[in-house]
Every structure is written in structure tokens, then in C-alpha cells.
Motif scaffolding. Structure first.
Motif, PDB file in Angstrom:
ATOM      1  N   TYR A  61     -71.306 -82.339 -52.971  1.00  0.00           N
ATOM      2  CA  TYR A  61     -71.935 -83.592 -52.560  1.00  0.00           C
ATOM      3  C   TYR A  61     -71.554 -83.969 -51.127  1.00  0.00           C
ATOM      4  CZ  TYR A  61     -73.132 -84.616 -57.471  1.00  0.00           C
ATOM      5  OH  TYR A  61     -73.638 -84.585 -58.751  1.00  0.00           O
ATOM      6  N   ALA A  62     -70.362 -83.577 -50.693  1.00  0.00           N
ATOM      7  CA  ALA A  62     -69.876 -83.945 -49.362  1.00  0.00           C
ATOM      8  C   ALA A  62     -69.953 -82.782 -48.383  1.00  0.00           C
ATOM      9  CB  ALA A  62     -68.437 -84.451 -49.449  1.00  0.00           C
ATOM     10  N   SER A  63     -70.729 -81.769 -48.729  1.00  0.00           N
ATOM     11  CA  SER A  63     -70.813 -80.572 -47.899  1.00  0.00           C
ATOM     12  C   SER A  63     -72.072 -80.607 -47.046  1.00  0.00           C
ATOM     13  CB  SER A  63     -70.811 -79.321 -48.788  1.00  0.00           C
ATOM     14  OG  SER A  63     -71.027 -78.165 -48.018  1.00  0.00           O
ATOM     15  N   LEU A  64     -71.908 -80.489 -45.723  1.00  0.00           N
ATOM     16  CA  LEU A  64     -73.036 -80.418 -44.796  1.00  0.00           C
ATOM     17  C   LEU A  64     -73.191 -78.968 -44.331  1.00  0.00           C
ATOM     18  CD1 LEU A  64     -72.416 -83.634 -42.651  1.00  0.00           C
ATOM     19  CD2 LEU A  64     -73.565 -83.391 -44.865  1.00  0.00           C
ATOM     20  N   PRO A  65     -74.426 -78.461 -44.227  1.00  0.00           N
ATOM     21  CA  PRO A  65     -74.652 -77.028 -43.986  1.00  0.00           C
ATOM     22  C   PRO A  65     -73.897 -76.427 -42.801  1.00  0.00           C
ATOM     23  CG  PRO A  65     -76.710 -78.098 -44.566  1.00  0.00           C
ATOM     24  CD  PRO A  65     -75.692 -79.185 -44.439  1.00  0.00           C
ATOM     25  N   ARG A  66     -73.921 -77.116 -41.631  1.00  0.00           N
ATOM     26  CA  ARG A  66     -73.267 -76.534 -40.458  1.00  0.00           C
ATOM     27  C   ARG A  66     -71.759 -76.548 -40.579  1.00  0.00           C
ATOM     28  NH1 ARG A  66     -75.554 -72.814 -37.289  1.00  0.00           N
ATOM     29  NH2 ARG A  66     -76.039 -72.314 -39.442  1.00  0.00           N
ATOM     30  N   PHE A  70     -74.110 -86.024 -34.840  1.00  0.00           N
ATOM     31  CA  PHE A  70     -73.451 -84.979 -35.637  1.00  0.00           C
ATOM     32  C   PHE A  70     -74.041 -84.909 -37.046  1.00  0.00           C
ATOM     33  CE2 PHE A  70     -70.231 -84.585 -39.021  1.00  0.00           C
ATOM     34  CZ  PHE A  70     -70.005 -83.219 -38.960  1.00  0.00           C
ATOM     35  N   LEU A  71     -74.232 -86.062 -37.695  1.00  0.00           N
ATOM     36  CA  LEU A  71     -74.769 -86.071 -39.054  1.00  0.00           C
ATOM     37  C   LEU A  71     -76.163 -85.450 -39.102  1.00  0.00           C
ATOM     38  CD1 LEU A  71     -73.625 -89.621 -40.214  1.00  0.00           C
ATOM     39  CD2 LEU A  71     -72.590 -87.417 -40.792  1.00  0.00           C
ATOM     40  N   ALA A  72     -76.934 -85.667 -38.052  1.00  0.00           N
ATOM     41  CA  ALA A  72     -78.266 -85.050 -37.989  1.00  0.00           C
ATOM     42  C   ALA A  72     -78.158 -83.548 -37.749  1.00  0.00           C
ATOM     43  CB  ALA A  72     -79.092 -85.718 -36.894  1.00  0.00           C
ATOM     44  N   ALA A  73     -77.326 -83.156 -36.761  1.00  0.00           N
ATOM     45  CA  ALA A  73     -77.218 -81.744 -36.394  1.00  0.00           C
ATOM     46  C   ALA A  73     -76.530 -80.909 -37.458  1.00  0.00           C
ATOM     47  CB  ALA A  73     -76.459 -81.616 -35.073  1.00  0.00           C
ATOM     48  N   ALA A  74     -75.635 -81.506 -38.231  1.00  0.00           N
ATOM     49  CA  ALA A  74     -74.935 -80.763 -39.287  1.00  0.00           C
ATOM     50  C   ALA A  74     -75.857 -80.460 -40.459  1.00  0.00           C
ATOM     51  CB  ALA A  74     -73.725 -81.547 -39.766  1.00  0.00           C
ATOM     52  N   MET A 103     -80.610 -84.769 -48.924  1.00  0.00           N
ATOM     53  CA  MET A 103     -79.869 -84.564 -47.678  1.00  0.00           C
ATOM     54  C   MET A 103     -79.302 -85.886 -47.156  1.00  0.00           C
ATOM     55  SD  MET A 103     -81.257 -82.672 -44.242  1.00  0.00           S
ATOM     56  CE  MET A 103     -82.655 -83.773 -44.086  1.00  0.00           C
ATOM     57  N   VAL A 104     -80.094 -86.939 -47.185  1.00  0.00           N
ATOM     58  CA  VAL A 104     -79.621 -88.242 -46.711  1.00  0.00           C
ATOM     59  C   VAL A 104     -78.530 -88.781 -47.640  1.00  0.00           C
ATOM     60  CG1 VAL A 104     -80.298 -90.654 -46.370  1.00  0.00           C
ATOM     61  CG2 VAL A 104     -81.728 -88.817 -45.464  1.00  0.00           C
ATOM     62  N   ALA A 105     -78.713 -88.626 -48.944  1.00  0.00           N
ATOM     63  CA  ALA A 105     -77.699 -89.090 -49.897  1.00  0.00           C
ATOM     64  C   ALA A 105     -76.385 -88.338 -49.710  1.00  0.00           C
ATOM     65  CB  ALA A 105     -78.207 -88.928 -51.327  1.00  0.00           C
ATOM     66  N   LYS A 106     -76.456 -87.019 -49.528  1.00  0.00           N
ATOM     67  CA  LYS A 106     -75.240 -86.236 -49.315  1.00  0.00           C
ATOM     68  C   LYS A 106     -74.555 -86.607 -48.004  1.00  0.00           C
ATOM     69  CE  LYS A 106     -74.951 -81.898 -50.339  1.00  0.00           C
ATOM     70  NZ  LYS A 106     -75.175 -80.446 -50.398  1.00  0.00           N
ATOM     71  N   THR A 107     -75.334 -86.969 -46.999  1.00  0.00           N
ATOM     72  CA  THR A 107     -74.755 -87.392 -45.735  1.00  0.00           C
ATOM     73  C   THR A 107     -73.961 -88.684 -45.907  1.00  0.00           C
ATOM     74  OG1 THR A 107     -76.568 -86.355 -44.514  1.00  0.00           O
ATOM     75  CG2 THR A 107     -75.276 -87.996 -43.337  1.00  0.00           C
ATOM     76  N   CYS A 108     -74.505 -89.617 -46.686  1.00  0.00           N
ATOM     77  CA  CYS A 108     -73.772 -90.854 -46.984  1.00  0.00           C
ATOM     78  C   CYS A 108     -72.508 -90.554 -47.777  1.00  0.00           C
ATOM     79  CB  CYS A 108     -74.668 -91.823 -47.762  1.00  0.00           C
ATOM     80  SG  CYS A 108     -76.001 -92.532 -46.786  1.00  0.00           S
ATOM     81  N   TYR A 109     -72.604 -89.622 -48.720  1.00  0.00           N
ATOM     82  CA  TYR A 109     -71.440 -89.220 -49.507  1.00  0.00           C
ATOM     83  C   TYR A 109     -70.373 -88.625 -48.586  1.00  0.00           C
ATOM     84  CZ  TYR A 109     -69.095 -87.713 -53.817  1.00  0.00           C
ATOM     85  OH  TYR A 109     -68.214 -87.567 -54.854  1.00  0.00           O
ATOM     86  N   ILE A 131     -66.777 -82.639 -36.221  1.00  0.00           N
ATOM     87  CA  ILE A 131     -67.651 -82.825 -35.063  1.00  0.00           C
ATOM     88  C   ILE A 131     -67.314 -81.807 -33.974  1.00  0.00           C
ATOM     89  CG2 ILE A 131     -68.206 -84.392 -33.152  1.00  0.00           C
ATOM     90  CD1 ILE A 131     -67.947 -86.716 -35.133  1.00  0.00           C
ATOM     91  N   SER A 132     -66.025 -81.640 -33.718  1.00  0.00           N
ATOM     92  CA  SER A 132     -65.612 -80.665 -32.699  1.00  0.00           C
ATOM     93  C   SER A 132     -66.048 -79.259 -33.071  1.00  0.00           C
ATOM     94  CB  SER A 132     -64.090 -80.716 -32.521  1.00  0.00           C
ATOM     95  OG  SER A 132     -63.687 -81.966 -32.000  1.00  0.00           O
ATOM     96  N   LYS A 133     -65.868 -78.898 -34.338  1.00  0.00           N
ATOM     97  CA  LYS A 133     -66.209 -77.548 -34.781  1.00  0.00           C
ATOM     98  C   LYS A 133     -67.706 -77.277 -34.693  1.00  0.00           C
ATOM     99  CE  LYS A 133     -62.315 -76.354 -37.762  1.00  0.00           C
ATOM    100  NZ  LYS A 133     -62.069 -75.071 -37.068  1.00  0.00           N
ATOM    101  N   VAL A 134     -68.517 -78.265 -35.054  1.00  0.00           N
ATOM    102  CA  VAL A 134     -69.965 -78.046 -35.114  1.00  0.00           C
ATOM    103  C   VAL A 134     -70.625 -78.193 -33.744  1.00  0.00           C
ATOM    104  CG1 VAL A 134     -72.128 -78.981 -36.028  1.00  0.00           C
ATOM    105  CG2 VAL A 134     -70.169 -78.666 -37.537  1.00  0.00           C
TER     106      VAL A 134
END
Length: 551
Positions: free
Chosen positions: A230-235, A314-318, A523-529, A543-546
């Protein structure tokens, strides 16, 4: 072992006093014992069985005189390859091949799950967990009931009579348990067991594994526990997996995906690194462009810091990282900032009802707000919104040859009207953000679809989830990054249940709503999570890593 298939069938050449009359009844339809040429060769020596001979003869001919350690290995090899390219962030290059592989796995999927190869008449928790998770995520109808047979009392095992449990099958069980629909008790039990098992192995540093030899295995599992699905972003996931990946020489993955010509020397890790750096270079260019937008509109004077803008981008790009989808990323990031400005303006007590109504009226008519001194902030925010909407519309028209200006304007007008009337049950900014992302991506949402009961169900559930997660974040109910403390709250359990319901809505097949549109809600829900789960320091590292650190 003489009555039901077990892994001992894989090693008959090391056993004595065998009852071959009973054992021959446990052959696969191909004539093998599980998928073991060695075991089958021993059986042929002992029994002269014709089916054993045909199996071995076919292998020797296919491999021109030799034989692999296991054959066929077609199911798990396909699943493993799909999992690897997805986690490396390059699955979009293999969409047709992934579908072919999953179709093949689903063709041999049984109510008891699967083993490494088809026709095995045997299954294990490793292949069954990975198969269940990947098939469910790609829209195939599967049930987690396949995992029940691997549970004995309060423990799960890779297969029956297991003597030494390896971490990797239980890690696959853990990952499968997170793709849960409501009321799937077996997945809840699997998650509790697997999480506890893996934490104990991390604490004791016991990572001897029968199936995988990798020095990065502890890092992979540790990061998997720290970053639930739930808290995992692709990038973010891709960056960590590239760092922890131990498969530089995994030529078999390329063979499984039919020798893709795009890949030099079958180096999947090399492709992943090149792709990540290419995406990152584009992200850095876009960030500099956003900094100009920030300076030109003097957003600092309106209470927006560069750190706020960087987080929004970052949330958009990730999530949406492909270089060619720049307009969607920028629209997402800018919209997050403008939503924040508008929410502050409409909820600030010093702004009168007259001022708010005037701003809304001017927005409806594409005009700038009045010149009175008290309107200064509102005029600036409205100017930012109108100019940004114009830019989004131009970019979407160029990218998709679709005029979206009216749709975007209507979406903002609807949201602002609710905001002005205090008619937002959960502050419907998640619904607005979904609409902006889909529209800029070229996924057209018609007026009829907006009124469709299923679409409304998506919107209401996503708004509710994001609102409750924001409450956690604002009220600091939990210690950031410590999931154990979050789980004690009743509301957290409600969020978990709602997330499960949203996952079910997104993944279950329906002809009413395009799958891309549904995926945006998740995707939006997971970003909030994600923002509620991690503390600011950890998010800063991500943020630095991505955005700034290449691989």
C-alpha cells in the motif's frame, strides 16, 4: 511418499527400498517424477518404464545430448521473470510477453496452486503465492484458497513435511498476502505469520535459503517489510531493487521472455539502470522547470515552500515516471499545490463569503477577480489556476489531440463549488486529482461516466481513504514509519478494509470503466498511504534516490 506426491519424488536416486508399483502411479502425464530428469532416469533403470523413457528421450533430443536439472520449469520461470522485470521498473517494454506468460500460467493453474512445472501433480507455497499475486494483479480470476493447504495450525510451510523453511517462499507468501480483498481470512493469517517469520529471520540473521543464493536477500526482505505494498511507489521500489538485485547474469529471464531484441547481451539489470537514469534525467529537467513556475508566481509569498513543491513533484514522478508522460506529471504536481492554495483560501476565516463567491464567479467566467485590496490573495491564486489550466490543455491537445479545457475547467468548478458550500464530505481533492491525471493522460471521462454508480463508488471510497490518512498524518496519531503503532487504531483497521475494497474494485473485471482510469484511483490512494506511512526523513531519502541519485 508412496501415496501422494512430495518433494522426495525429486530425489529418488538417493533412496532405497522403494515400492515402484506404487511410485509409478505418481508420475506426471509427461512420465517424469515431478520435474527431475535424474529421478526419472533412476526410475527407468529400476523399472524400464516406457513413459520414463519417452520423457528422457525427448529431453536429450531437445537439449542435444544433455539434460537440465529440472524440466519442465515453465511455470515458475515465467512468474519469476515477470516479477523481476516489474520490480526493475522495465515491465512496460514487455507487455505482450508478460501477457503470454501469464496466459500460459493460468492455463495450468489449479485449485491446488502450482509447482515449478506443469503436470507436476504437486504444488508449493512459493510458486502458488507468486502465481496468485501476479495473476490477481493482472486481472485473472484467482482465489487465495489455494494457500489453505500450506497452513498447518498457525504456521505456513513451502510444502508438506518441510523440515527446513527457507525465507524466499515465505517472503513470496508475505507479498501475496498484501493483495487482499475484504473478508479473505487466509490472507490475513498468511500476512501475520509471514511478517513474524521474516522479522525473526532478520533479527537472528538466518538467511540460508534452499532456492536462492544472493548476498542481497536480507536487504530485499528488509526493504519489503519496511515498505508494504500500500505504501510502495513504483520508482522507489525500482531504485531499491536495482541496488539490491543480484541477477546480473540472469540470462534465463531473457530466454523466458523470448530473447527480446532490445536487450544487449541479455542484461536486464543494464537495461533497468539505463532506463532509470533516462527517466531521472527527464525528472531533473522538469524539476528545474517547476522551480521557474514557483519563482514566476511567487509561491513563497503564498505560503508554499520549495520543499512543498518538491514533495508534490516527487509523488507524481514516483508513480508516473515514463519520460514521454511529462505533461501528466507536471499537471499532477502543480494541481496538488493549487489545491492546497485554494483549500487554504476557502477555509480561512478572514475571507468573507462575498469574496469566495466572487472568486468562484470569476473562475466560472474565465475572468480575473476584482482589484480590491482584500482580494489580492484570491486574485493571485485564481490567476495561477487559470494560466496553469490553459497550459495543461495546450499540452494535452498536443500530446493526445484532444481538447480537454472544458473538462478540466468543469472538474475544478465542481470542486470549488463544493469547497465554497462546505459540501465536501471528505474534501474531495482525491477525486479532483484523479480526474486531472486521467484527463491529461488522454483517458476521457465523460459526463455520463462521472454520474455512473460505479465511478461514484470509486470516488467516494478514494476520497474517504485519503481523508482518513491525512487525519492520521495531521494529528500524528501514529509514530511515522512504525506500522505496529498504526495498526492498534480502530480507524486504521477501517482504512485497511477500505483499501482492500478499493483494490477489489480496481482489479476485478468490469466493462463499465477503463482499467487505466481505475488504476489511477488506486495510485492516488496509495500515494496518500505512502505520505501517511513514512516520516519526513525517510521521504527525503526517497526523493533523493528517485530525483537526484542515478544508478
Amino acid at each position: 511418499m508412496h501415496n501422494v506426491p512430495t518433494t522426495l519424488l525429486y530425489s529418488l536416486e538417493g533412496l532405497q527400498d522403494l515400492d515402484w508399483e506404487k511410485l509409478l502411479k505418481l508420475q506426471t502425464p509427461l512420465g517424469s517424477f515431478l520435474a527431475s530428469p535424474a529421478s526419472t532416469a533412476f526410475a527407468l533403470i529400476q523399472t524400464k518404464d516406457e513413459k520414463c523413457f519417452r520423457y528422457l528421450d525427448n529431453i536429450v533430443k531437445e537439449f542435444q545430448g544433455g539434460a537440465p536439472a529440472a524440466y519442465p520449469f515453465d511455470l515458475f520461470a515465467r512468474l519469476w521473470a515477470i516479477d523481476r522485470v516489474q520490480r526493475l521498473g522495465i515491465s512496460r517494454f514487455f507487455t505482450p510477453q508478460i501477457k503470454d506468460c501469464l496466459d500460459h500460467v493460468y492455463r495450468y493453474w489449479t485449485e491446488d496452486g502450482i509447482f515449478a512445472g506443469r503436470f507436476a501433480r504437486f504444488s508449493d507455497v512459493d510458486g502458488s503465492s507468486m502465481g496468485f499475486r501476479l495473476l490477481r494483479l493482472h486481472g485473472y480470476k484467482t482465489t487465495p484458497d489455494v494457500l489453505k493447504q500450506f497452513k498447518n495450525h498457525d504456521k505456513f510451510s513451502c510444502f508438506a513435511c518441510q523440515m527446513i523453511e527457507s525465507p524466499t517462499p515465505i517472503y513470496n507468501l508475505y507479498r501475496a498476502s498484501q493483495v487482499q480483498f475484504p473478508r479473505e481470512k487466509i490472507l490475513e493469517e498468511a500476512r501475520e505469520f509471514s511478517c513474524s517469520f521474516l522479522q525473526e529471520r532478520l533479527a537472528s540473521n538466518k538467511f540460508l535459503d534452499k532456492w536462492v543464493i544472493s548476498k542481497h536477500l536480507p536487504d530485499e526482505i528488509r526493504k519489503g517489510l519496511e515498505m508494504p505494498w500500500y505504501a510502495s511507489l513504483p520508482r522507489v521500489e525500482a531504485k531499491y531493487y536495482i541496488e539490491h538485485y543480484g541477477g546480473e547474469d540472469d540470462i534465463w529471464i531473457s530466454k523466458t521472455l523470448y530473447r527480446m531484441p532490445d536487450i544487449s547481451n541479455n542484461k536486464f539489470l543494464e537495461l533497468a539502470k539505463l532506463d532509470f537514469n533516462r527517466c531521472q534525467a527527464q525528472h531533473q529537467r522538469e524539476w528545474y522547470f517547476l522551480e521557474e513556475w514557483y519563482v514566476n508566481f511567487k509561491l513563497q509569498e503564498l505560503g508554499i515552500s520549495k520543499k512543498d513543491l518538491l514533495l508534490a513533484y516527487f509523488l507524481a514522478a514516483a508513480n508516473i515516471f515514463e519520460p514521454e508522460r511529462s505533461n501528466v506529471r507536471l499537471a499532477w504536481a502543480k494541481s496538488q499545490i493549487i489545491i492546497r492554495l485554494m483549500t487554504f483560501y476557502f477555509t480561512r476565516e478572514s475571507n468573507t463569503l462575498e469574496e469566495r463567491i466572487d472568486l468562484l464567479s470569476k473562475f466560472k467566467n474565465f475572468k480575473c477577480i476584482g482589484k480590491r485590496k482584500s482580494y489580492k490573495t484570491g486574485r493571485r491564486i485564481l490567476d495561477i489556476l487559470l494560466k496553469t489550466l490553459d497550459q495543461h490543455s495546450i499540452e494535452t491537445l498536443e500530446e493526445h489531440d484532444k481538447d480537454t479545457s472544458h473538462k478540466q475547467h468543469c472538474a475544478w468548478e465542481t470542486w470549488l463549488s463544493k469547497l465554497n458550500n462546505e459540501d465536501l464530505e471528505y474534501n474531495d481533492e482525491a477525486e479532483l486529482l484523479v480526474h486531472i491525471i486521467n484527463t491529461c493522460a488522454g483517458y476521457m471521462v465523460s459526463v455520463d461516466m462521472l454520474q455512473h454508480p460505479e465511478y461514484k463508488k470509486f470516488s467516494k471510497l478514494t476520497n474517504k481513504i485519503c481523508h482518513q490518512l491525512k487525519e492520521y498524518q495531521n494529528n500524528k496519531v501514529h509514530e511515522m514509519g512504525n506500522r505496529d503503532k498504526v495498526t492498534h487504531g480502530i480507524k486504521y483497521k477501517e482504512i485497511e478494509t477500505d483499501m482492500q475494497a478499493l483494490v477489489q474494485l480496481v482489479l476485478e473485471e468490469t466493462n463499465e470503466i477503463d482499467s487505466n482510469i481505475k488504476q489511477t484511483f488506486l495510485m492516488v490512494a496509495k500515494t496518500c498511504y505512502y505520505t501517511a506511512f513514512f516520516d519526513q526523513e525517510t521521504i527525503g531519502v526517497h526523493i533523493s534516490k528517485v530525483i537526484f541519485e542515478s544508478v
